[in-house]
Design an enzyme around this catalytic site. Structure first.
Site: not given
Ligand code: GLC
Length: 722
Positions: A252
């Site tokens: 993430d």
């Molecule tokens: C965010 C979220 C995740 C998302 C990622 C990219 O922090 O936790 O669900 O896919 O970043 O945007």
């Protein structure tokens, strides 16, 4: 995992630094920055907002780098790209997996046409704490519903061939148990037993991996003290080794860098090497490049190659080596009429009728007041639409367009937030001059989603006061709730006889709400999450353990009834049982709650046999559970039959019930139809964690199958496993 000739060849030709470039995805809003990183070997980027911009960067990768490896183009396509569908929690409420698949296919077609090849969706985190703002992105509290909807979304996104023009790679997220943060606070610690990990939080991921999800995203939280981005036991031990997941595990955003504040890494090199060693394949944020040399001397070369092979295989399955570019003439940049019709139907079918005294459908009313902040708001899209989505219209606009014959007053009365109630008298006056009032209230989109936990789940601002004062006029009224989470409605729910949950319905939410109000579509959805009476009840869900002292009555502290002695209120019935002294039992509205505009009669259910052996079940045998349902009303409507299993005696305390099957079906007036459900090993078993590795077992004994249109209206059929 066997590697194609192309992947093997590329691996052989790539020095470690180029391999590390393939293991990162980075967001760079400026073309030049992204192009420079790609020239330096970056393997994946976030969508640069158009097919043309994507192609420009893809050309840099294909034509200006040594091996010409195309980049993956990722984006959070969570519930639509240009045509915004209802939020995933609303889609869950539809109890209609084929609809969810259709919506995901529409999103994939729009996204791929713009050059997106990888979405960070579906979110399959089971969540039982509505304080957590991200419940909006998932499918609610139930394992089976989440698994079925997660599978449907993966099928919709990926289709039959990832190289297809309408396919994007799906990512199951957030691995794992992200939906159970302490205090309902996003990113907070998670500490669940192996028993719950296996039987609740891992199950939907096992389902979507089985469905062929191309990727899995690691979650921000710890599980039992181990941050998931460094959790080898679960990311490699379970996901890759036990389940054989062949795809890509992506971190993430900055999840690897977050290992430092988690307190388990000395420095960035330590953090990144722990993450890759634990089984992460692609880091999101670009941290590894900052410590490339040190990191490469710390990573096991075989692990490095395995990660790169997974990434290259994904690019190959997307067809990127053969046709890396999006067509710039076919880009879908705005909703089509068909797309609008689909999301409009979806928003209406996701609506849940909490209560109805007959005020709905509105019928022929001459004078209608639309009040509440949602009367003239366009904020219907919900969390995660990232401004790519087409705007929504207002409910007032949609209503007037549909019923030019009706005298419509629009007096919002209050805002979503803030303490200004000075607009309420005008709304009350307008109500007195109307035949019916529609109170359109709820949470603005910004109050749910990531980093949007709330400690108070009531309607924000002075919306509750508006409801109370409209109720005080005595004019018939309907409350429509637009929200990204379950709300605490106990302060006013007894004043309202007709309440519909419309969630955040997306681009066509306004028209869909009007369809429901006018009865053109049956709001026959069901709640995918329990609605608590109080924040103090949380976590609250239906598939709870019975406890050794289940309560049959709740508490209600009041001076005249409570004889407050040394041991507290003496008159509380079944005192020494699991309840609150000051609250009725159970949620305001339970999981599965809902009804519709039609009425149905259920005949006694039948089971093809009253017993079956464990050996037969292990051999794949199933029993057939049948139920005849008749539409006893004068209008077409949808019935949602749910099947719950009660394992009466098990080797571990079983949940009082758990959903194992459901079907939503449209039934014409006066018609009868037969629902059929297969009951077998998958429905009766559970993960026994005293074995290593845990084993999915069906234990002999009595099972009770409960089926009906809601949890409260079921009939039971017994089954014995011998
Ligand atoms: C965010 C979220 C995740 C998302 C990622 C990219 O922090 O936790 O669900 O896919 O970043 O945007």
């Amino acid at each position: 995992m066997n590697r194609s000739a192309r992947v093997q060849k590329l691996l052989a030709e790539m020095p470690p630094a180029e391999k590390l470039g393939q293991l990162q995805i980075v967001f760079r809003p400026r073309h030049d920055d992204a192009a420079e990183l790609i020239r330096e070997g970056l393997g994946s980027i976030f969508w640069p907002r158009s097919a043309a911009a994507t192609n420009a960067l893809q050309r840099v990768a294909v034509e200006e780098t040594r091996l010409g490896i195309p980049v993956l183009v990722g984006l959070d396509v969570i519930h639509g790209q240009r045509t915004i569908a209802p939020v995933p929690l609303a889609q869950a409420a539809s109890f209609d997996p084929s609809l969810v698949e259709e919506l995901a296919a529409l999103a994939a077609a729009e996204a791929r046409s713009g050059g997106v090849t990888w979405t960070f969706s579906p979110m399959v985190d089971v969540a039982r704490d509505p304080r957590w703002g991200r419940v909006v992105e998932g499918f609610g509290e139930d394992v089976h519903l989440t698994s079925v909807m997660g599978r449907a979304m993966v099928r919709g996104y990926q289709g039959d061939d990832l190289a297809g023009r309408h396919a994007i790679a799906a990512t199951a997220k957030h691995f794992v148990a992200y939906g159970q943060p302490e205090g309902g606070r996003d990113y907070n610690a998670v500490d669940v037993s192996e028993h719950r990990l296996r039987n609740i939080y891992l199950e939907p991921f096992r389902a979507v991996v089985d469905e062929g999800a191309a990727a899995v995203m690691a979650s921000f939280n710890t599980v039992a003290g181990v941050p998931m981005h460094a959790n080898r036991r679960l990311m490699t031990g379970v996901l890759k080794d036990e389940w054989g997941f062949p795809g890509v595990v992506v971190g993430d955003a900055e999840g690897v860098r977050n290992l430092l504040p988690h307190g388990i890494a000395e420095d960035l090199t330590d953090a990144a090497s722990q993450a890759f060693r634990a089984g992460l394949d692609v880091e999101m944020g670009g941290a590894p490049s900052e410590v490339a040399d040190a990191l490469l001397s710390a990573i096991d070369p075989a692990r490095l190659d395995d990660a790169v092979a997974r990434v290259l295989a994904l690019k190959e399955s997307l067809g990127l080596f053969d046709s890396p570019y999006a067509s710039e003439t076919d880009e879908l940049t705005a909703p089509t009429d068909a797309g609008r019709a689909l999301v409009r139907r979806a928003a209406a079918r996701s609506s849940v009728l909490l209560k109805n005294d007959g005020t709905l459908p509105l019928g022929a009313r001459a004078r209608v007041l639309l009040t509440g902040p949602y009367a003239d708001s366009t904020d219907h899209l919900g969390a995660w639409t990232q401004s790519f989505g087409a705007d929504a219209e207002t409910i007032a606009g949609a209503f007037v367009a549909r019923r030019p014959d009706v005298e419509v007053r629009v007096v919002p009365g209050v805002d979503f937030l803030g303490e200004d109630a000075s607009g309420i008298p005008a709304a009350v006056a307008a109500a007195r001059a109307s035949d019916v009032v529609v109170v359109l209230v709820g949470e603005p989109s910004a109050l749910s989603g990531e980093a949007a936990s709330r400690s108070d789940l009531r309607l924000p601002g002075r919306q509750e006061q508006l409801i109370r004062e409209i109720a005080g006029t005595g004019i018939p009224f309907v409350v429509v709730l637009e929200t990204g989470r379950p709300l605490v409605v106990s302060d006013w729910i007894d004043l309202a006889e007709t309440v519909v949950v419309a969630w955040h319905g997306g681009t066509e939410a306004a028209a869909a709400i009007v369809d429901v109000l006018l009865g053109d579509v049956d709001p026959a959805g069901r709640l995918p999450m329990s609605w608590p009476r109080s924040v103090g009840q949380i976590p609250i869900h239906y598939a709870h353990e019975n406890t050794g002292r289940p309560a049959t009555t709740g508490g209600s502290l009041s001076a005249e009834t409570a004889d407050i002695g040394l041991h507290g209120p003496a008159n509380v019935a079944d005192k020494y049982t699991s309840k609150y002294l000051d609250l009725e039992l159970g949620p305001e509205f339970p999981f599965g709650h809902g009804s519709g505009y039609a009425t149905f009669a259920h005949a006694p259910a039948t089971l093809s046999a009253s017993s079956i052996s464990g050996a037969e079940l292990d051999g794949g045998a199933t029993l057939s559970l049948s139920l005849e349902v008749a539409n006893t009303s004068a209008r077409t409507g949808d019935e949602v039959v749910q099947v719950y299993v009660e394992d009466v005696v098990a080797s571990v305390a079983p949940p009082v019930r758990r959903l194992v099957a459901f079907e939503r079906r449209t039934i014409e007036p006066g018609r009868t139809t037969q629902f059929e459900f297969e009951i077998g090993r998958d429905q009766l078993g559970f993960w026994a964690v005293d074995a290593a590795p845990p084993a999915f077992v069906v234990e002999p004994g009595l099972f009770r199958l409960h089926l009906g249109a809601t949890l409260a209206s079921t009939q039971a059929v017994d089954l014995r496993v011998v």
